[in-house]
Design an enzyme around this catalytic site. Structure first.
Site, short mmCIF file in Angstrom:
data_model
loop_
_atom_site.label_atom_id
_atom_site.label_comp_id
_atom_site.label_asym_id
_atom_site.label_seq_id
_atom_site.Cartn_x
_atom_site.Cartn_y
_atom_site.Cartn_z
N CYS A 78 0.78 -1.26 0.00
CA CYS A 78 0.00 0.00 0.00
C CYS A 78 0.80 1.30 0.00
CB CYS A 78 -0.90 0.05 1.23
SG CYS A 78 -2.19 -1.17 1.25
N HIS A 134 -3.16 6.40 4.27
CA HIS A 134 -2.01 5.52 4.54
C HIS A 134 -0.67 6.12 4.12
CE1 HIS A 134 -0.72 1.06 5.18
NE2 HIS A 134 -0.26 1.89 6.09
CA LIG Z 1 -2.99 -2.54 -0.81
#
Ligand SMILES: [Ca+2]
Ligand SMILES: [Ca+2]
Length: 670
Positions: A78, A134
């Site tokens: 991510c 994130h």
């Molecule tokens: Ca991901």
């Protein structure tokens, strides 16, 4: 384009170049970038004839636009993919060389770095990020210490104050979303404010413990993000300026929480149902573009941030899903999320821009999400500053299906979870590591695909002849391997892979970004679950801590439980180091250090499979054979107690009385 039409056309173009900075026109399209989370190459029906998951909206998008079969997320996880997408710079040049940001992680994008959002804003765009961020924040705390949460406490974060250094400070006019759906705090954030005070804690067995908004429901997150995105599109379409909507979805990443309408509708379990809901979400976004009249002048890109998840947290993961449902989320590719093999980073990539991108076409061009920045700059006919977007190539010719003389990217770098890199040029990919496997490929898959192991220091595959990466050509193509390695080194050393002046990579500073390093040091109350926990299976390791006990019983540090794990603890005045290997308990013990006195205790699992105990650097008990831990435990690592299932012969959590500090777990990879 010769003949009588040529001159007026040139005049028209010149007029556009000069004047369109102030005019809404076809050369300043709205941009909607939808980034699914952990959606695999084989999860979209147009990429996988054998898919068990209907994706009608994405199929429609493929028919309306151009489908790329060789598109890559810049990383196989991510955070680094998101960094590269928004900055045009590979994330392994950033301080985050490995892994992803931990809960409460600090901002990864430097405040002075030009992002695509800042760039578009400078060019008259309205910009919004809606969904999963994130990429870190600066969380304000009551005590001025680093933000943290544990199983038995909420957190020291002051939720009444703004959260600094998030998306609205990195080029976005507007933000709404959750930082990470499986990380605390479990609450929405709008711009720089949490929406309500997360005053309760979630169930410890569900995701990572931490503060949660009362009544929080993970199943609401994707629908809420969808509603907000629809509203943003409808509102923006009424305004004169073009808009950029960056829409990082929270699905089909875990928690896998399809709503009732989708439950049981796919042929691939809850995960398949959640992919169907993801598809439906895309349909809602496309409908909003149609309804508002914005569709004709909007470039839509739909893709994924990395390959499909392996871990049990999605129940079942990509490999088990093949056996249970006959559905391959990685399609025909080898590997999954985290890996350097294609399955880790080759992802669906669908584009639509009516009249500009030819409908119903397919491109085999090798492209990467890092290319968005240079592509948008080319679209706006702007030159980027020399230090901006150093790994981003203009892929407009591939989007518009214009003739080109060669590949748009001379070569492309792939980034695995452990920081290993691979380089792709033409049909060949060199994985600069002994294996592209950064999870653990099951034996049955190796047998089924007739893959034999090798002892080479790297892997070289010809993807045209061997798309499943079964046959390592490293040994029989030494010159080519050396050439690709030299190119990778050059890209690494120059700080860029595009033409331009040399730049610097950032030094690695994992401790500055994450509050809980995988090796420690930790203190009593710390807890590391899931991917944050250290890997302990099949390797020698040492756990150690400085303790000052005030009672004769309690757990210093434990990871795992009654099936797989290890623990160091005091029981009835003895210091014990215990392992569980397939449920078999092995222990070594010595007299416990005196109460009220500080000692350094160490439990060692040596490369010969024996366990031993040291107190203040001196061997305190004769070694005993244990063998390595055979599998990664699902139970977290906990300091000062043992959560959930107990490793040793005691009742969890068996809390430690006194202090545990500077606890570490060091291991050597198998
Ligand atoms: Ca991901
Ligand atoms: Ca446990």
């Amino acid at each position: 384009m010769n003949g009588p039409l040529r001159r007026p056309r040139t005049l028209l173009s010149a007029c556009f170049v000069l004047a369109c900075g102030t005019l809404p026109g076809a050369d300043r399209p709205n941009i909607v970038y939808i980034l699914a989370d952990d959606l695999g190459y084989g999860d979209v029906a147009s990429y996988n004839a054998g898919s068990k998951i209907p994706t009608p909206e994405l199929d429609k998008l493929a028919k309306q636009g151009r489908r790329f079969t060789d598109a890559h997320s810049p990383s196989s996880v991510c955070t680094p993919t998101r960094y590269a997408l928004l900055t045009g710079r590979y994330a392994w040049r950033s301080p985050q060389k490995t892994g992803v940001l931990s809960p409460w992680g600090r901002p990864l994008i430097d405040k002075d770095r030009l992002t695509i959002a800042t760039f578009l804003k400078q060019n008259g765009y309205r910009t919004a990020a809606i969904g999963k961020w994130h990429l870190g924040w600066t969380w304000p705390t009551h005590d001025g210490q680093a933000p943290a949460s544990g199983q038995d406490r909420l957190s020291n974060v002051d939720f009444t104050k703004p959260v600094a250094d998030g998306p609205v400070t990195r080029g976005f006019d507007y933000y709404f979303g959750v930082d990470v759906p499986n990380y605390p705090p479990y609450v929405y954030i709008e711009n720089d404010r949490v929406q309500g005070i997360p005053s309760v804690t979630n169930r410890p067995e569900y995701n990572r413990p931490g503060p949660m908004l009362p009544g929080w429901d993970w199943g609401d997150v994707l629908p809420e993000i969808t509603r907000r995105a629809e509203h943003y599109i409808e509102d923006s379409a009424k305004r004169p300026d073009p808009f950029f909507l960056y829409l990082p979805l929270t699905s089909p990443h875990y928690p896998v929480v399809p709503t009732a309408e989708f439950k049981g509708k796919s042929g691939a379990g809850d995960y398949g149902d959640f992919v169907m809901q993801t598809d439906w979400t895309v349909g809602r976004i496309l409908d909003a573009l149609d309804r508002s009249g914005a569709a004709a002048n909007t470039l839509v890109i739909f893709t994924s941030d990395n390959g499909p998840e392996v871990s049990g947290e999605v129940r079942p993961g990509v490999y088990d899903r093949i056996r249970q449902y006959g559905h391959s989320s990685a399609g025909p590719l080898r590997g999954a999320k985290r890996d350097l093999w294609e399955g880790g980073h080759r992802v669906p990539f669908l584009t639509r821009w009516p009249g500009k991108i030819p409908a119903g076409t397919v491109s085999t061009e090798t492209i990467s999400h890092v290319d968005l920045f240079a592509t948008v700059a080319a679209l706006l006919e702007k030159t980027l500053p020399p230090a901006a977007a150093p790994d981003s190539f203009n892929i407009l010719p591939a989007l518009r299906d214009e003739p080109t003389t060669g590949p748009l990217r001379p070569a492309t770098v792939h980034h695995g979870i452990n920081g290993s890199l691979a380089i792709r040029r033409g049909d060949w990919v060199l994985i600069d590591a002994p294996s592209g496997d950064l999870n653990r490929e099951p034996e049955w898959r190796k047998e089924e695909w007739k893959i034999s192991s090798h002892q080479q220091p790297a892997e070289l595959f010809n993807l045209k002849e061997d798309p499943q990466q079964r046959s390592n050509r490293y040994a029989d193509q030494p010159a080519l391997a050396a050439e690709l390695k030299a190119l990778l080194d050059q890209y690494r050393d120059r700080g860029r892979s595009t033409p331009g002046p040399d730049l610097q990579n950032d030094p690695a500073s994992p401790s500055a970004l994450s509050n809980t390093s995988r090796e420690g040091p930790w203190k009593s109350g710390d807890l590391l679950a899931g991917n944050d926990a250290p890997k302990i299976a099949r390797r020698p390791l040492t756990i150690s801590a400085t303790i000052k006990p005030t009672a004769a019983d309690g757990v210093v540090l434990a990871q795992g439980g009654a099936r797989h794990g290890l623990a160091i603890y005091l029981k009835q005045g003895r210091l014990i180091f215990a392992t569980r290997v397939d449920a078999t308990l092995k222990t070594v013990s010595a007299p416990a250090p005196p109460l009220g006195i500080e000692s350094r205790v160490e439990g060692v699992l040596s490369s010969n499979g024996k366990i031993s105990l040291l107190v203040d650097g001196k061997e305190a008990a004769a070694p005993v054979f244990s063998g390595f831990i055979s599998d990664e435990p699902g139970d977290p690592l906990s300091v000062g107690r043992d959560t959930n299932s107990p490793v040793g012969e005691y009742e969890s959590p068996f809390p430690f009385q006194g202090s545990v500090e500077n606890a570490t777990l060091r291991s050597t990879a198998p």
